[in-house]
Design an enzyme around this catalytic site. Structure first.
Site, PDB file in Angstrom:
ATOM      1  N   ASP A   2       0.817  -1.209   0.000  1.00 34.44           N
ATOM      2  CA  ASP A   2       0.000   0.000   0.000  1.00 34.44           C
ATOM      3  C   ASP A   2       0.852   1.262   0.000  1.00 34.44           C
ATOM      4  O   ASP A   2       2.073   1.201   0.133  1.00 34.44           O
ATOM      5  CB  ASP A   2      -0.964  -0.001   1.213  1.00 34.44           C
ATOM      6  CG  ASP A   2      -0.281  -0.492   2.497  1.00 34.44           C
ATOM      7  OD1 ASP A   2       0.952  -0.419   2.585  1.00 34.44           O
ATOM      8  OD2 ASP A   2      -0.999  -0.945   3.405  1.00 34.44           O
ATOM      9  N   ASP A  55      -7.318  -2.591  14.241  1.00 33.97           N
ATOM     10  CA  ASP A  55      -8.718  -2.711  13.812  1.00 33.97           C
ATOM     11  C   ASP A  55      -8.934  -3.905  12.882  1.00 33.97           C
ATOM     12  O   ASP A  55     -10.012  -4.064  12.307  1.00 33.97           O
ATOM     13  CB  ASP A  55      -9.204  -1.408  13.148  1.00 33.97           C
ATOM     14  CG  ASP A  55      -8.494  -1.104  11.831  1.00 33.97           C
ATOM     15  OD1 ASP A  55      -7.585  -1.878  11.420  1.00 33.97           O
ATOM     16  OD2 ASP A  55      -8.849  -0.096  11.193  1.00 33.97           O
ATOM     17  N   HIS A  91      -7.233  -4.588  10.066  1.00 34.78           N
ATOM     18  CA  HIS A  91      -6.925  -4.429   8.633  1.00 34.78           C
ATOM     19  C   HIS A  91      -5.675  -5.219   8.247  1.00 34.78           C
ATOM     20  O   HIS A  91      -4.771  -5.427   9.062  1.00 34.78           O
ATOM     21  CB  HIS A  91      -6.800  -2.957   8.235  1.00 34.78           C
ATOM     22  CG  HIS A  91      -5.605  -2.232   8.754  1.00 34.78           C
ATOM     23  ND1 HIS A  91      -5.666  -0.945   9.243  1.00 34.78           N
ATOM     24  CD2 HIS A  91      -4.299  -2.599   8.865  1.00 34.78           C
ATOM     25  CE1 HIS A  91      -4.460  -0.573   9.616  1.00 34.78           C
ATOM     26  NE2 HIS A  91      -3.613  -1.541   9.399  1.00 34.78           N
ATOM     27  N   GLU A 104      -9.526  -1.599   5.392  1.00 36.98           N
ATOM     28  CA  GLU A 104     -10.168  -1.287   6.660  1.00 36.98           C
ATOM     29  C   GLU A 104     -11.459  -2.107   6.817  1.00 36.98           C
ATOM     30  O   GLU A 104     -11.940  -2.701   5.858  1.00 36.98           O
ATOM     31  CB  GLU A 104     -10.476   0.214   6.718  1.00 36.98           C
ATOM     32  CG  GLU A 104      -9.229   1.112   6.599  1.00 36.98           C
ATOM     33  CD  GLU A 104      -8.363   1.132   7.863  1.00 36.98           C
ATOM     34  OE1 GLU A 104      -8.315   0.119   8.605  1.00 36.98           O
ATOM     35  OE2 GLU A 104      -7.712   2.165   8.106  1.00 36.98           O
TER      36      GLU A 104
END
Ligand code: PGA
Length: 259
Positions: free
Chosen positions: A66, A135, A137, A142
């Site tokens: 990413d 979280d 990811h 996400e």
């Protein structure tokens, strides 16, 4: 299910993964590595530096997961810079064979499709290193990300921006958008190796490995992959219900199976 390896230290995790990568590169000099940023993969890159010393890595290819959108590629915290500093230079890779999604605003509409084309043209990723966010990811997928998603622009959650604020002078400097390989992209890699360390990752790891398959915890997508290895320290493993089973399976694993 994913194979879960519970290690004593980050260094032990790094050594395990580095051995596997070195083995692959020796077997196939143009191996395609899926590279991750963040703190988690650093022990892997550190161990790899000595493993690959003396190995011809001139043909090795790499694809990062990413990139931030709108951050100058020369910014020290752009993932282009991070991958160059933490992976390309120490391992002696050919910078032209290591790609990071293009997060520049000019052309951002097509950045995802171009990245998908580049990965396909390289024949796909052989081994993908993954971290996991608090979280849940993986990459920057996400919660809510489709399991079929391909490389595209995503909005970072407030949690992720807070987690990554440590890399920037001010929390407001953390970009709001990213270009990330999708869960579908990640699932096409030949072997997934997800690492996680520390108590802060325990819930995300438990959800990814043992929780229901849900887009609300994108890491659970690894359950769809036929060859996924999860390497965690005791703290990150502390919420795993089957921890004793994983320890026994690893202890009794025949050598011929490899990682
Ligand atoms: P970290 O990030 O390795 O810096 O904890 C992991 C991730 O966000 O994927």
């Amino acid at each position: 299910m994913a194979e879960v390896v519970i290690v004593e230290s980050e260094a032990e995790a790094g050594a395990l993964v580095a051995d596997e990568i070195a083995r692959r590169v020796s077997a196939r000099p143009d191996a395609v590595l899926g590279l991750a940023t963040g703190s988690t993969p650093l022990p892997v890159y550190e161990a790899l530096t000595s493993r690959l010393a003396g190995v011809n890595v001139s043909q090795v290819r790499g694809f990062a997961l990413d990139e931030y959108v709108g951050l100058d590629p020369q910014h020290p915290e752009s993932y282009r810079s991070v991958i160059h500093r933490e992976v390309v230079v120490p391992l002696g890779l050919d910078a032209d064979r290591v790609q990071v999604p293009d997060g520049r605003l000019a052309g951002i509409e097509t950045a995802g499709d171009e990245y998908e084309r580049a990965i396909r043209a390289a024949g796909g990723v052989d081994l993908q290193i993954l971290g996991i966010g608090t979280d849940g990811h993986i990459g920057f997928n996400e919660p809510g990300s489709s399991f079929a998603s391909l490389t595209r622009v995503k909005t970072l959650t407030a949690q992720t921006r807070a987690d990554n604020a440590r890399f920037f002078a001010h929390p407001d400097d953390v970009p709001r958008h990213c270009v990330t390989q999708g869960l579908g992209t990640i699932l096409r890699a030949g072997h997934l190796v997800l690492l996680a360390f520390g108590q802060g990752k325990a819930d995300a790891v438990a959800g990814a490995v043992e929780g229901p398959l849900t887009a609300m915890l994108p890491g659970s997508a690894i359950q769809l992959h036929p060859h996924a290895t999860v390497i965690v320290d005791a703290a990150a493993a502390s919420r795993l219900r089957l921890a004793d089973y994983y320890r026994a399976a690893w202890r009794d694993k025949p050598d011929w199976q490899g990682l």
